[in-house]
Design an enzyme around this catalytic site. Sequence first.
Site, PDB file in Angstrom:
ATOM      1  CD  GLU A 185      -8.151   1.581   2.203  1.00  0.00           C
ATOM      2  OE1 GLU A 185      -7.220   0.780   2.392  1.00  0.00           O
ATOM      3  OE2 GLU A 185      -8.091   2.764   2.581  1.00  0.00           O
TER       4      GLU A 185
ATOM      5  CG  ASP B 155      -2.055   0.936   1.197  1.00  0.00           C
ATOM      6  OD1 ASP B 155      -1.985   1.919   0.436  1.00  0.00           O
ATOM      7  OD2 ASP B 155      -3.020   0.716   1.944  1.00  0.00           O
TER       8      ASP B 155
ATOM      9  CG  HIS C  72      -7.596   8.133   6.496  1.00  0.00           C
ATOM     10  ND1 HIS C  72      -6.263   7.970   6.771  1.00  0.00           N
ATOM     11  CD2 HIS C  72      -7.960   7.022   5.826  1.00  0.00           C
ATOM     12  CE1 HIS C  72      -5.847   6.796   6.298  1.00  0.00           C
ATOM     13  NE2 HIS C  72      -6.857   6.208   5.716  1.00  0.00           N
TER      14      HIS C  72
ATOM     15  CD  GLU D  24      -6.232   2.499  -0.675  1.00  0.00           C
ATOM     16  OE1 GLU D  24      -5.177   1.967  -0.265  1.00  0.00           O
ATOM     17  OE2 GLU D  24      -6.814   3.416  -0.075  1.00  0.00           O
TER      18      GLU D  24
ATOM     19  CG  HIS E  29      -9.707   6.907   3.111  1.00  0.00           C
ATOM     20  ND1 HIS E  29      -8.809   7.741   2.502  1.00  0.00           N
ATOM     21  CD2 HIS E  29      -9.182   5.653   2.997  1.00  0.00           C
ATOM     22  CE1 HIS E  29      -7.775   7.018   2.069  1.00  0.00           C
ATOM     23  NE2 HIS E  29      -7.980   5.747   2.336  1.00  0.00           N
TER      24      HIS E  29
ATOM     25  CG  ASP F 159      -4.395   5.360   0.078  1.00  0.00           C
ATOM     26  OD1 ASP F 159      -3.599   4.411   0.057  1.00  0.00           O
ATOM     27  OD2 ASP F 159      -5.255   5.526   0.977  1.00  0.00           O
TER      28      ASP F 159
HETATM   29 MN    MN Z   1      -3.826   2.711   1.158  1.00  0.00          MN
HETATM   30 MN    MN Z   2      -6.561   4.214   1.908  1.00  0.00          MN
END
Ligand code: MN
Ligand code: MN
Length: 290
Positions: free
Chosen positions: A191, A85, A166, A275, A158, A96
């Site tokens: 995700e 990630d 976030h 994600e 998010h 992200d």
């Molecule tokens: Mn992530």
């Molecule tokens: Mn994330």
Amino acid sequence: MNQDEITRFEEAGRIGKKALENALSLIEPGATLASVAEQTEKFIRDSGAIPAFPLNLSVDNEAAHYTPFPGDRKTFRTGDLVKVDIGAQINGYPSDNAATIEVGHTGRYSALIDASREALNAALKVVRPMVPINEIGKAIAGKIIEFGFKPVRNLGGHGIGRFDLHSAVFIPNYDDGNGKLLKPDIVIAIEPFASTGTGMIHNGPPGNIYILSGTRNVPGEPIFDHFGTLPFAERWLGGIVNQTGDYLKKMMKERKVSVFPVLKEHRGSMISQAEHTIMILGDRVKVLTQ
Ligand code: MN
Ligand code: MN
């Protein structure tokens, strides 16, 4: 969002995607997690961005938030199920994205890996401006259950804002009954996590990802000046502060910094994750990390 913000988000997405591919290509039996993290984070800096957060390399029943500590000797072993990630940030605008890989490609967890990836694809089919948010979770859970696994219910997607990984919106990995509509002109991460266990993760021991706490950020504080309110690793503090371990202990005692626990399922269960970062502009949906 103005054009300048849009361009920065898009560039962060493009570099974050390449960084993820780079990390996946480096993972093999015997490689240290530390060398993969350092090379991937260097790749982002060499591409003209900054890592939006430390590379997460979470293994087996760890869902998220393991990054190597300074001097970490941990190595990948054949059969490890690794959630990779990572994101990039440009002027505070982060991306992200994540994928799951089985070290040595023994194929033991192919279905579990496919489950979270296909759940993400199912979510991308339903995400649109003004969709009820639980419809996204419903699509994710439906696909994961179809594969015979459980969606992780207490982790989710998010909103993403400048220096804010976030932000307010929460995108569930199941139908949580939240019929609120997804407003346009936002960036979000979706995700899905698929689990062979109960579908509930808990806080494990403290990891090595830190963040400045809420209202106590002070311009002039070296870590604020370097990372703002985005997460960082102790590995990144060399050359910024002396005695990094003592410094972090002091900052945590003063409640200026907090540490992310490693997030885990129960022992013996396995977790996969996928994600993407998605921009919703007017009536357009653009996946920034694919
Ligand atoms: Mn992530
Ligand atoms: Mn994330």
